[in-house]
Scaffold this motif. Structure first.
Motif, PDB file in Angstrom:
ATOM      1  N   HIS A 177       0.852  -1.195   0.000  1.00  0.00           N
ATOM      2  CA  HIS A 177       0.000   0.000   0.000  1.00  0.00           C
ATOM      3  C   HIS A 177       0.893   1.253   0.000  1.00  0.00           C
ATOM      4  O   HIS A 177       2.116   1.156   0.140  1.00  0.00           O
ATOM      5  CB  HIS A 177      -0.984  -0.007   1.173  1.00  0.00           C
ATOM      6  CG  HIS A 177      -0.352  -0.016   2.529  1.00  0.00           C
ATOM      7  ND1 HIS A 177       0.343   1.066   3.034  1.00  0.00           N
ATOM      8  CD2 HIS A 177      -0.292  -0.980   3.475  1.00  0.00           C
ATOM      9  CE1 HIS A 177       0.779   0.775   4.239  1.00  0.00           C
ATOM     10  NE2 HIS A 177       0.427  -0.468   4.529  1.00  0.00           N
ATOM     11  N   GLY A 178       0.273   2.416  -0.132  1.00  0.00           N
ATOM     12  CA  GLY A 178       1.004   3.664  -0.312  1.00  0.00           C
ATOM     13  C   GLY A 178       2.161   3.908   0.638  1.00  0.00           C
ATOM     14  O   GLY A 178       3.296   4.135   0.209  1.00  0.00           O
ATOM     15  N   TYR A 179       1.863   3.843   1.937  1.00  0.00           N
ATOM     16  CA  TYR A 179       2.908   4.192   2.898  1.00  0.00           C
ATOM     17  C   TYR A 179       4.043   3.180   2.885  1.00  0.00           C
ATOM     18  O   TYR A 179       5.216   3.532   3.018  1.00  0.00           O
ATOM     19  CB  TYR A 179       2.314   4.299   4.307  1.00  0.00           C
ATOM     20  CG  TYR A 179       3.308   4.773   5.341  1.00  0.00           C
ATOM     21  CD1 TYR A 179       3.970   5.990   5.183  1.00  0.00           C
ATOM     22  CD2 TYR A 179       3.618   4.000   6.457  1.00  0.00           C
ATOM     23  CE1 TYR A 179       4.893   6.438   6.112  1.00  0.00           C
ATOM     24  CE2 TYR A 179       4.540   4.440   7.395  1.00  0.00           C
ATOM     25  CZ  TYR A 179       5.170   5.656   7.224  1.00  0.00           C
ATOM     26  OH  TYR A 179       6.094   6.083   8.150  1.00  0.00           O
ATOM     27  N   MET A 184       6.299   4.019   0.148  1.00  0.00           N
ATOM     28  CA  MET A 184       7.154   5.137   0.548  1.00  0.00           C
ATOM     29  C   MET A 184       8.367   4.641   1.346  1.00  0.00           C
ATOM     30  O   MET A 184       9.502   5.034   1.100  1.00  0.00           O
ATOM     31  CB  MET A 184       6.324   6.107   1.398  1.00  0.00           C
ATOM     32  CG  MET A 184       6.964   7.445   1.625  1.00  0.00           C
ATOM     33  SD  MET A 184       6.023   8.386   2.837  1.00  0.00           S
ATOM     34  CE  MET A 184       4.710   9.021   1.856  1.00  0.00           C
ATOM     35  N   ARG A 196      13.651  10.104  -0.776  1.00  0.00           N
ATOM     36  CA  ARG A 196      12.565  10.232   0.203  1.00  0.00           C
ATOM     37  C   ARG A 196      11.416  10.947  -0.463  1.00  0.00           C
ATOM     38  O   ARG A 196      11.548  12.099  -0.849  1.00  0.00           O
ATOM     39  CB  ARG A 196      13.049  11.050   1.409  1.00  0.00           C
ATOM     40  CG  ARG A 196      14.081  10.316   2.209  1.00  0.00           C
ATOM     41  CD  ARG A 196      14.077  10.833   3.638  1.00  0.00           C
ATOM     42  NE  ARG A 196      15.051  10.076   4.406  1.00  0.00           N
ATOM     43  CZ  ARG A 196      16.134  10.631   4.962  1.00  0.00           C
ATOM     44  NH1 ARG A 196      16.340  11.921   4.865  1.00  0.00           N
ATOM     45  NH2 ARG A 196      16.975   9.882   5.633  1.00  0.00           N
ATOM     46  N   MET A 197      10.284  10.252  -0.586  1.00  0.00           N
ATOM     47  CA  MET A 197       9.135  10.867  -1.257  1.00  0.00           C
ATOM     48  C   MET A 197       8.128  11.365  -0.235  1.00  0.00           C
ATOM     49  O   MET A 197       7.816  10.676   0.731  1.00  0.00           O
ATOM     50  CB  MET A 197       8.459   9.840  -2.171  1.00  0.00           C
ATOM     51  CG  MET A 197       9.352   9.378  -3.307  1.00  0.00           C
ATOM     52  SD  MET A 197       8.398   8.413  -4.477  1.00  0.00           S
ATOM     53  CE  MET A 197       7.584   9.721  -5.375  1.00  0.00           C
ATOM     54  N   ALA A 198       7.607  12.559  -0.473  1.00  0.00           N
ATOM     55  CA  ALA A 198       6.542  13.088   0.378  1.00  0.00           C
ATOM     56  C   ALA A 198       5.198  12.546  -0.106  1.00  0.00           C
ATOM     57  O   ALA A 198       5.072  12.120  -1.261  1.00  0.00           O
ATOM     58  CB  ALA A 198       6.548  14.605   0.343  1.00  0.00           C
ATOM     59  N   ALA A 199       4.195  12.571   0.783  1.00  0.00           N
ATOM     60  CA  ALA A 199       2.907  11.925   0.505  1.00  0.00           C
ATOM     61  C   ALA A 199       2.252  12.409  -0.792  1.00  0.00           C
ATOM     62  O   ALA A 199       1.812  11.605  -1.607  1.00  0.00           O
ATOM     63  CB  ALA A 199       1.969  12.123   1.686  1.00  0.00           C
ATOM     64  N   GLY A 200       2.199  13.740  -0.975  1.00  0.00           N
ATOM     65  CA  GLY A 200       1.526  14.292  -2.151  1.00  0.00           C
ATOM     66  C   GLY A 200       2.200  13.875  -3.452  1.00  0.00           C
ATOM     67  O   GLY A 200       1.540  13.588  -4.446  1.00  0.00           O
ATOM     68  N   THR A 201       3.516  13.850  -3.419  1.00  0.00           N
ATOM     69  CA  THR A 201       4.279  13.477  -4.604  1.00  0.00           C
ATOM     70  C   THR A 201       4.093  11.997  -4.921  1.00  0.00           C
ATOM     71  O   THR A 201       3.879  11.619  -6.068  1.00  0.00           O
ATOM     72  CB  THR A 201       5.767  13.792  -4.389  1.00  0.00           C
ATOM     73  OG1 THR A 201       5.882  15.183  -4.086  1.00  0.00           O
ATOM     74  CG2 THR A 201       6.584  13.459  -5.616  1.00  0.00           C
ATOM     75  N   LEU A 202       4.138  11.169  -3.870  1.00  0.00           N
ATOM     76  CA  LEU A 202       3.972   9.726  -4.078  1.00  0.00           C
ATOM     77  C   LEU A 202       2.567   9.427  -4.613  1.00  0.00           C
ATOM     78  O   LEU A 202       2.412   8.626  -5.536  1.00  0.00           O
ATOM     79  CB  LEU A 202       4.202   8.957  -2.774  1.00  0.00           C
ATOM     80  CG  LEU A 202       3.997   7.438  -2.899  1.00  0.00           C
ATOM     81  CD1 LEU A 202       4.998   6.822  -3.864  1.00  0.00           C
ATOM     82  CD2 LEU A 202       4.089   6.750  -1.553  1.00  0.00           C
ATOM     83  N   TYR A 203       1.554  10.098  -4.052  1.00  0.00           N
ATOM     84  CA  TYR A 203       0.181   9.826  -4.510  1.00  0.00           C
ATOM     85  C   TYR A 203       0.044  10.122  -6.007  1.00  0.00           C
ATOM     86  O   TYR A 203      -0.532   9.331  -6.760  1.00  0.00           O
ATOM     87  CB  TYR A 203      -0.854  10.634  -3.714  1.00  0.00           C
ATOM     88  CG  TYR A 203      -2.254  10.200  -4.064  1.00  0.00           C
ATOM     89  CD1 TYR A 203      -2.836   9.126  -3.409  1.00  0.00           C
ATOM     90  CD2 TYR A 203      -2.958  10.811  -5.101  1.00  0.00           C
ATOM     91  CE1 TYR A 203      -4.101   8.679  -3.757  1.00  0.00           C
ATOM     92  CE2 TYR A 203      -4.223  10.369  -5.458  1.00  0.00           C
ATOM     93  CZ  TYR A 203      -4.783   9.301  -4.788  1.00  0.00           C
ATOM     94  OH  TYR A 203      -6.029   8.862  -5.153  1.00  0.00           O
ATOM     95  N   GLY A 204       0.597  11.251  -6.421  1.00  0.00           N
ATOM     96  CA  GLY A 204       0.553  11.623  -7.834  1.00  0.00           C
ATOM     97  C   GLY A 204       1.291  10.615  -8.702  1.00  0.00           C
ATOM     98  O   GLY A 204       0.843  10.266  -9.795  1.00  0.00           O
ATOM     99  N   GLU A 225      -0.762   7.412  -9.014  1.00  0.00           N
ATOM    100  CA  GLU A 225      -1.886   7.662  -9.917  1.00  0.00           C
ATOM    101  C   GLU A 225      -1.425   7.582 -11.379  1.00  0.00           C
ATOM    102  O   GLU A 225      -2.068   6.980 -12.231  1.00  0.00           O
ATOM    103  CB  GLU A 225      -2.452   9.047  -9.620  1.00  0.00           C
ATOM    104  CG  GLU A 225      -3.787   9.311 -10.259  1.00  0.00           C
ATOM    105  CD  GLU A 225      -4.270  10.735 -10.011  1.00  0.00           C
ATOM    106  OE1 GLU A 225      -3.438  11.668 -10.086  1.00  0.00           O
ATOM    107  OE2 GLU A 225      -5.470  10.907  -9.743  1.00  0.00           O
TER     108      GLU A 225
END
Lengths: 103, 210
Positions: A25-27, A30, A42-50, A53
């Motif tokens: 899953h997402g985290y 990461m 190191r990826m931040a949440a917003g960047t990883l979500y994009g 997607e």
């Protein structure tokens, strides 16, 4: 031979694809990206979500069934695996020619 | 407490919300233009914004879960509100929700696309009004036709003015209410252009920073 138009992969995309060779899953993705890159990426949440997607849109990864009702679990697709292997070959070649020349 | 404000720049909005938190107002909810705050002890909050809408409930849940897992509390925003607000919940970890310039700029792109879409959604209405002759440019030349009071133009003196002034707001509405449509379209397009400028500007940072 014509090369796949998605090559070369960016460092982040490469590590995300490598991270979801086992579904995650997402985290978890990461954390795996950070671990696989030896702490370099190191990826931040917003960047990883994009990024996730976008990779789903490219059909390199896909959501798979999971027990977690809130978190989607992603896994690499055949297409994603192919691209990952192509990029590996590309980098292997770079390493080979570079090692030769710098001897 | 409620405050009415409107921002076109995410950084300015984030700074304002952080400022409010420092003064003891915790941001809790947002409707189109108004922000709701609860009194709390002042804190050095880090509030960050994203802009995203979601087709499915589960996509929105997954999105919020990812932020929560990585130390960000989702404090305001809904599945289709677009504007999403996050507050840093733990001490460690990044103080940014974007780790590269492209994704930081991307939120302006999505915002700009939304304004364009909103502007475009008014065009069919405007077109329908024109094609059904509801909008009649002829009234510009003959504004008298907008007044329905019988014999109005035959009245004199005070009686005329009373009737004329009484009906004028109705006449204006009758003849020109449609103007609100092109005005809305222009305003939305203005916001779209503004967001797009911010998108380009954020991306330029990538070049200048290197």
């Amino acid at each position: 031979m014509e090369r796949d138009k998605h090559l070369p992969l960016t460092e982040t995309v490469y590590y995300i694809l490598l991270a979801v060779v086992e579904p995650a899953h997402g985290y978890l993705i990461m954390q795996k990206v950070e671990e696989l890159s030896g702490g370099q990426v190191r990826m931040a949440a917003g960047t990883l979500y994009g990024a996730i997607e976008n990779l789903v849109k490219l059909k390199f990864i896909q959501p798979v069934a999971s027990k977690d009702s809130r978190r989607k679990v992603y896994a690499i697709t055949h297409k994603g695996l192919d691209v990952l292997r192509f990029d590996l070959e590309r980098m292997k070649h770079m390493i080979d020619v570079t090692t030769d020349r710098l001897k | 407490m409620k405050k009415i404000k409107f921002f076109t720049n995410f950084n300015e909005e984030e700074n304002w919300l952080n400022d409010m938190a420092r003064q003891g107002y915790q941001f809790t909810k947002k409707t189109s233009f108004s922000y709701e705050f609860e009194s709390q002890k002042p804190e050095n909050a880090i509030i960050k914004m994203d802009y995203r809408t979601f087709k499915k409930r589960e996509d929105f849940e997954d999105y919020c879960a990812l932020f929560e897992d990585s130390g960000w509390e989702h404090i305001a925003g809904t599945k289709s509100s677009g504007y999403q607000y996050f507050k840093k919940a733990d001490k460690q970890g990044s103080i940014e929700i974007f780790s590269d310039v492209d994704s930081k700029a991307g939120r302006y792109k999505r915002l700009s696309d939304m304004w364009v879409l909103l502007a475009c959604s008014f065009i069919p209405i405007l077109a329908a009004l024109i094609s059904t002759d509801t909008i009649d440019p002829g009234v510009m030349l003959d504004p008298k036709s907008l007044y329905f009071t019988p014999e109005l133009w035959d009245l004199n003196g005070a009686a005329f003015w009373r009737a004329f002034l009484f009906e004028t707001p109705f006449a204006l509405f009758r003849g020109f209410f449609w103007i609100i449509l092109p005005v809305m379209i222009m305003i939305y397009l203005y916001f779209a252009v503004k967001a797009n400028k911010q998108y380009k500007k954020t991306q330029e940072d990538k070049i200048t920073r290197k």
